[in-house]
Design a protein around this motif. Structure first.
Motif, PDB file in Angstrom:
ATOM      1  N   SER A   1      40.614  35.129  18.303  1.00 57.57           N
ATOM      2  CA  SER A   1      39.982  34.652  17.076  1.00 57.57           C
ATOM      3  C   SER A   1      39.495  33.219  17.221  1.00 57.57           C
ATOM      4  O   SER A   1      38.512  32.821  16.584  1.00 57.57           O
ATOM      5  CB  SER A   1      40.971  34.754  15.907  1.00 57.57           C
ATOM      6  OG  SER A   1      41.321  36.099  15.667  1.00 57.57           O
ATOM      7  N   PHE A   2      40.175  32.433  18.071  1.00 59.06           N
ATOM      8  CA  PHE A   2      39.691  31.081  18.351  1.00 59.06           C
ATOM      9  C   PHE A   2      38.301  31.127  18.969  1.00 59.06           C
ATOM     10  O   PHE A   2      37.445  30.277  18.688  1.00 59.06           O
ATOM     11  CB  PHE A   2      40.665  30.364  19.282  1.00 59.06           C
ATOM     12  CG  PHE A   2      40.188  29.008  19.735  1.00 59.06           C
ATOM     13  CD1 PHE A   2      40.437  27.884  18.968  1.00 59.06           C
ATOM     14  CD2 PHE A   2      39.486  28.866  20.919  1.00 59.06           C
ATOM     15  CE1 PHE A   2      39.987  26.633  19.371  1.00 59.06           C
ATOM     16  CE2 PHE A   2      39.042  27.624  21.345  1.00 59.06           C
ATOM     17  CZ  PHE A   2      39.287  26.503  20.563  1.00 59.06           C
TER      18      PHE A   2
ATOM     19  N   ASN B   1      36.000  31.897  16.031  1.00 61.04           N
ATOM     20  CA  ASN B   1      35.953  30.839  15.014  1.00 61.04           C
ATOM     21  C   ASN B   1      36.900  29.718  15.438  1.00 61.04           C
ATOM     22  O   ASN B   1      38.060  29.698  15.046  1.00 61.04           O
ATOM     23  CB  ASN B   1      36.365  31.411  13.647  1.00 61.04           C
ATOM     24  CG  ASN B   1      36.344  30.372  12.555  1.00 61.04           C
ATOM     25  OD1 ASN B   1      35.422  29.567  12.474  1.00 61.04           O
ATOM     26  ND2 ASN B   1      37.356  30.387  11.692  1.00 61.04           N
ATOM     27  N   PRO B   2      36.452  28.790  16.278  1.00 56.98           N
ATOM     28  CA  PRO B   2      37.343  27.744  16.809  1.00 56.98           C
ATOM     29  C   PRO B   2      37.946  26.878  15.701  1.00 56.98           C
ATOM     30  O   PRO B   2      37.232  26.309  14.873  1.00 56.98           O
ATOM     31  CB  PRO B   2      36.420  26.919  17.709  1.00 56.98           C
ATOM     32  CG  PRO B   2      35.305  27.840  18.060  1.00 56.98           C
ATOM     33  CD  PRO B   2      35.105  28.701  16.859  1.00 56.98           C
ATOM     34  N   VAL B   3      39.272  26.822  15.687  1.00 59.27           N
ATOM     35  CA  VAL B   3      39.999  26.001  14.714  1.00 59.27           C
ATOM     36  C   VAL B   3      41.168  25.336  15.426  1.00 59.27           C
ATOM     37  O   VAL B   3      41.508  25.679  16.562  1.00 59.27           O
ATOM     38  CB  VAL B   3      40.546  26.851  13.532  1.00 59.27           C
ATOM     39  CG1 VAL B   3      39.404  27.485  12.750  1.00 59.27           C
ATOM     40  CG2 VAL B   3      41.491  27.938  14.035  1.00 59.27           C
ATOM     41  N   ALA B   4      41.781  24.374  14.767  1.00 57.49           N
ATOM     42  CA  ALA B   4      43.041  23.748  15.207  1.00 57.49           C
ATOM     43  C   ALA B   4      42.928  23.115  16.587  1.00 57.49           C
ATOM     44  O   ALA B   4      43.841  23.210  17.399  1.00 57.49           O
ATOM     45  CB  ALA B   4      44.189  24.770  15.173  1.00 57.49           C
ATOM     46  N   TYR B   5      41.820  22.469  16.864  1.00 59.12           N
ATOM     47  CA  TYR B   5      41.661  21.806  18.155  1.00 59.12           C
ATOM     48  C   TYR B   5      40.967  20.465  17.945  1.00 59.12           C
ATOM     49  O   TYR B   5      40.330  20.214  16.907  1.00 59.12           O
ATOM     50  CB  TYR B   5      40.833  22.657  19.119  1.00 59.12           C
ATOM     51  CG  TYR B   5      39.349  22.586  18.858  1.00 59.12           C
ATOM     52  CD1 TYR B   5      38.524  21.748  19.611  1.00 59.12           C
ATOM     53  CD2 TYR B   5      38.760  23.331  17.829  1.00 59.12           C
ATOM     54  CE1 TYR B   5      37.159  21.665  19.361  1.00 59.12           C
ATOM     55  CE2 TYR B   5      37.409  23.259  17.579  1.00 59.12           C
ATOM     56  CZ  TYR B   5      36.606  22.425  18.347  1.00 59.12           C
ATOM     57  OH  TYR B   5      35.266  22.343  18.089  1.00 59.12           O
TER      58      TYR B   5
ATOM     59  N   ASP C   1      47.946  26.486  12.256  1.00 57.13           N
ATOM     60  CA  ASP C   1      46.546  26.699  11.876  1.00 57.13           C
ATOM     61  C   ASP C   1      45.845  27.651  12.838  1.00 57.13           C
ATOM     62  O   ASP C   1      44.976  28.422  12.430  1.00 57.13           O
ATOM     63  CB  ASP C   1      45.806  25.359  11.841  1.00 57.13           C
ATOM     64  CG  ASP C   1      46.259  24.475  10.696  1.00 57.13           C
ATOM     65  OD1 ASP C   1      46.902  25.003   9.759  1.00 57.13           O
ATOM     66  OD2 ASP C   1      45.979  23.260  10.724  1.00 57.13           O
ATOM     67  N   LEU C   2      46.224  27.599  14.118  1.00 55.57           N
ATOM     68  CA  LEU C   2      45.648  28.527  15.089  1.00 55.57           C
ATOM     69  C   LEU C   2      46.029  29.962  14.739  1.00 55.57           C
ATOM     70  O   LEU C   2      45.204  30.878  14.802  1.00 55.57           O
ATOM     71  CB  LEU C   2      46.141  28.179  16.496  1.00 55.57           C
ATOM     72  CG  LEU C   2      45.596  29.043  17.636  1.00 55.57           C
ATOM     73  CD1 LEU C   2      44.100  28.802  17.817  1.00 55.57           C
ATOM     74  CD2 LEU C   2      46.346  28.763  18.934  1.00 55.57           C
TER      75      LEU C   2
ATOM     76  N   ASN D   1      44.165  31.349  11.486  1.00 58.51           N
ATOM     77  CA  ASN D   1      42.711  31.419  11.526  1.00 58.51           C
ATOM     78  C   ASN D   1      42.248  32.584  10.647  1.00 58.51           C
ATOM     79  O   ASN D   1      42.778  33.690  10.728  1.00 58.51           O
ATOM     80  CB  ASN D   1      42.259  31.636  12.973  1.00 58.51           C
ATOM     81  CG  ASN D   1      40.763  31.565  13.158  1.00 58.51           C
ATOM     82  OD1 ASN D   1      39.982  31.772  12.237  1.00 58.51           O
ATOM     83  ND2 ASN D   1      40.354  31.272  14.381  1.00 58.51           N
ATOM     84  N   LYS D   2      41.270  32.350   9.781  1.00 60.20           N
ATOM     85  CA  LYS D   2      40.822  33.397   8.856  1.00 60.20           C
ATOM     86  C   LYS D   2      40.352  34.649   9.597  1.00 60.20           C
ATOM     87  O   LYS D   2      40.507  35.771   9.088  1.00 60.20           O
ATOM     88  CB  LYS D   2      39.703  32.863   7.960  1.00 60.20           C
ATOM     89  CG  LYS D   2      38.409  32.520   8.665  1.00 60.20           C
ATOM     90  CD  LYS D   2      37.301  32.140   7.683  1.00 60.20           C
ATOM     91  CE  LYS D   2      37.611  30.801   7.025  1.00 60.20           C
ATOM     92  NZ  LYS D   2      36.486  30.387   6.135  1.00 60.20           N
TER      93      LYS D   2
ATOM     94  N   VAL E   1      31.506  33.359   9.336  1.00 59.88           N
ATOM     95  CA  VAL E   1      31.669  32.447  10.478  1.00 59.88           C
ATOM     96  C   VAL E   1      30.677  32.715  11.601  1.00 59.88           C
ATOM     97  O   VAL E   1      30.395  31.825  12.407  1.00 59.88           O
ATOM     98  CB  VAL E   1      33.113  32.523  11.029  1.00 59.88           C
ATOM     99  CG1 VAL E   1      34.113  32.132   9.952  1.00 59.88           C
ATOM    100  CG2 VAL E   1      33.430  33.909  11.581  1.00 59.88           C
TER     101      VAL E   1
END
Length: 453
Positions: A148-149, A152-156, A172-173, A176-177, A244
Motif C-alpha cells: 500500500s505504501f 499511496n506513500p505515507v509515513a516517510y 501510520d504506515l 494507510n487508507k 489516491v
C-alpha cells in the motif's frame, strides 16, 4: 525486451506464483480452526476428520508459500536493489515482522497443532490452530501495508544526510487508507480461493464418504460469501484508489476525457480502447465516487496534470492491460460465486447435483485463483510508471549493472523449479484428498500363541 522489462517480468512471475498459495494458506487456516471449534462444540466425528484433512492441506500449502515468499523477498536485492536501498528503512520493518510471523509464530504453532493431537489438552490444541489463523491474517495485513505504501506513500521522510526515505511512524504506515481498504478485499478473495478448493475436493470425493458432502457445501458457502464480500470491499477500494491514483481508474475504463456521469464499458473493441463499447450508464461514476453524476477525471487531463507536477514523460499505463484485467477480475470472480450458488441450490435438502456439474466442479479453484491474479496484475501495472506513486519511477529502482542475460538465466531457473514445485504440490493435495477421512478400524488383536511343550 530490455533489462527493465525482463526484471519486471521476473518479479511478476515470482509474485504471481507465490500468491497462488498465500490466499489458500489464509483461508485453510481459518477453515481448520472453524471446523475444530465446531467439532469441540458438537462432537460430530465428520467435523474432526474434516479438520484433520484441511489441516494437512494447510501444511503442504504453507510450506510452499513460505519457500516462494522467500524468493520474492530476495527479488528486492537481486533485481531492485536501488529501490531497496532507497526505501529499505520503510520496507525493512514490514518484511522483517512478516518473516518472523511466518517462520516463528505460524510455523511453530502449526507444528504444535499437527503433532499435538492426543498430546495437548483440547482447549490448548485448538488455541494453536486459532493462533495460526490469526497469524496469517496479521502477516497479510503487514505485508499489504508495504504494498500500500507503493500505491499511496505515507509515513516517510527524506533523510537530508543519506538522501534515503526513512520511516516516521509505523502506525501510520499500517493505517494507510489504501491498506485499510485493500486488506478486507484481499481477505475476501482468499476466502473464495480456499472455498473453491474445498468445494472441488468435496465434489470429487463425494462417492467415497458422505462427510465429503459437508466439505463440498462448506466450500460452496465460502466461495459464495467470499464473492459477496469481494464485491462489497472492492467497491470501497475502488473509491479509495480513485482518490489516491485517479489515473488507475481512468485506465481501467480507458476514459480519455473527464466525464460527468461516466459510464462503465462491459465490453469494448478498438485501438486503443474503446472504439465500440457496450456501456452501463453512470456506473463508473458510481464505482469511482459513489455518485452517478460525479465527474471522473480522464487520461488526457491527468497526463497534462502529471507533466506539470512531475516533469516531462508519459504517465499513462498500458491501457488494454488495465482495461481487460479489471473486467476479468470482476467477471471470473463473480462466475465462481455464481457456480457455488448454483451448486448450493441444486444440493439443498439432500438433493444430488447433476452429473455435468459435478464433472466440471473440480476445476472451479482455477476461477478465483485467476481472479486474484488479474486483480494483482491490474493493481501493479495500472500504477505504472511509478514504483512508489508520485515519488519514484520503476526505472529508478532497478539494480545497477544488471544484465539481460542474468535476468533471463534466473527467470528460466525459477520457472523450472516452480514448475516442479507446482507438480509436487498438486500430487500431494491429490494424495491427501484420496485418503479415507475416517481411519480404518484397528484389527482385532491376535491371540497369544499357545506355547508347545
Amino acid at each position: 525486451m530490455d533489462v527493465l522489462d525482463l526484471t519486471r517480468l521476473q518479479f511478476a512471475v515470482v509474485t504471481i506464483y507465490h500468491y497462488f498459495f498465500v490466499p489458500l494458506s489464509i483461508s485453510l487456516a481459518a477453515t481448520a480452526a472453524g471446523l475444530q471449534i465446531a467439532w469441540l462444540r458438537t462432537k460430530r466425528e465428520d467435523y474432526l476428520h474434516l479438520t484433520k484433512l484441511v489441516g494437512k492441506l494447510l501444511i503442504v500449502t504453507f510450506a510452499v508459500g513460505v519457500v516462494t515468499g522467500l524468493v520474492q523477498e530476495f527479488q528486492f536485492g537481486l533485481g531492485w536493489s536501488a529501490f531497496a536501498k532507497f526505501y529499505g528503512d520503510v520496507f525493512g520493518p514490514t518484511l522483517a515482522i512478516e518473516g518472523m510471523l511466518a517462520f516463528f509464530l505460524e510455523a511453530t504453532f502449526l507444528a504444535l497443532w499437527y503433532f499435538g493431537w492426543d498430546r495437548l489438552p483440547r482447549a490448548i490444541h485448538t488455541a494453536c490452530i486459532m493462533i495460526v489463523a490469526a497469524g496469517t491474517l496479521l502477516s497479510a495485513f503487514i505485508i499489504l501495508a508495504a504494498n500500500s505504501f507503493m500505491q499511496n506513500p505515507v509515513a516517510y521522510a527524506l533523510d537530508p544526510v543519506t538522501g534515503r526515505a526513512r520511516l516516521t511512524s509505523f502506525t501510520d504506515l499500517m493505517l494507510n487508507k489504501v491498506n485499510l481498504a485493500a486488506f478486507p478485499h484481499t481477505m475476501a478473495g482468499a476466502i473464495m480461493v480456499g472455498g473453491a478448493l474445498l468445494l472441488a475436493i468435496g465434489v470429487w470425493r463425494l462417492a467415497a464418504d458422505p462427510a465429503y458432502r459437508v466439505l463440498a457445501r462448506l466450500g460452496a458457502w465460502l466461495t459464495l460469501s467470499g464473492g459477496a464480500l469481494t464485491a462489497l470491499t472492492g467497491d470501497h477500494l475502488g473509491k479509495v484508489i480513485t482518490e489516491v491514483q485517479p489515473m488507475k481508474m481512468a485506465a481501467a475504463e480507458a476514459l480519455y476525457n473527464s466525464t460527468s456521469g461516466a459510464p462503465f464499458s462491459v465490453f469494448a473493441t478498438g485501438a486503443p480502447l474503446p472504439e465500440f463499447s457496450l456501456q452501463i450508464p453512470w456506473l463508473l461514476s458510481i464505482l469511482a465516487k459513489g455518485n452517478p453524476g460525479a465527474t471522473v477525471e480522464g487520461i488526457n487531463d491527468l497526463q497534462a496534470q502529471y507533466v506539470a507536477e512531475y516533469g516531462p514523460g508519459s504517465y499513462v499505463p498500458m491501457i488494454p492491460v488495465a482495461f481487460w484485467t479489471f473486467r476479468l477480475m470482476i467477471g471470473v470472480g463473480m462466475l465462481a460465486a455464481a457456480i457455488a450458488a448454483y451448486y448450493l441450490w441444486r444440493t439443498r435438502k439432500a438433493r444430488t447435483a447433476p452429473h455435468w456439474l459435478t464433472r466440471w466442479l473440480p476445476l472451479i479453484p482455477l476461477l478465483p485463483a485467476a481472479a486474484n491474479t488479474f486483480g494483482w496484475i491490474f493493481t501493479e501495472t495500472a500504477r505504472q510508471p511509478w514504483i512508489a506513486f508520485g515519488i519514484s519511477k520503476v526505472a529508478d529502482g532497478i539494480s545497477p549493472g544488471l544484465t539481460s542475460s542474468e535476468v533471463v538465466a534466473s527467470l528460466a531457473g525459477f520457472t523450472v523449479v516452480y514448475g516442479i514445485v507446482a507438480v509436487v504440490w498438486l500430487r500431494l493435495v491429490r494424495h491427501l484428498a484420496r485418503q479415507p477421512l475416517a481411519p480404518a478400524e484397528v484389527a482385532a488383536e491376535k491371540p497369544e500363541p499357545v506355547p508347545v511343550y
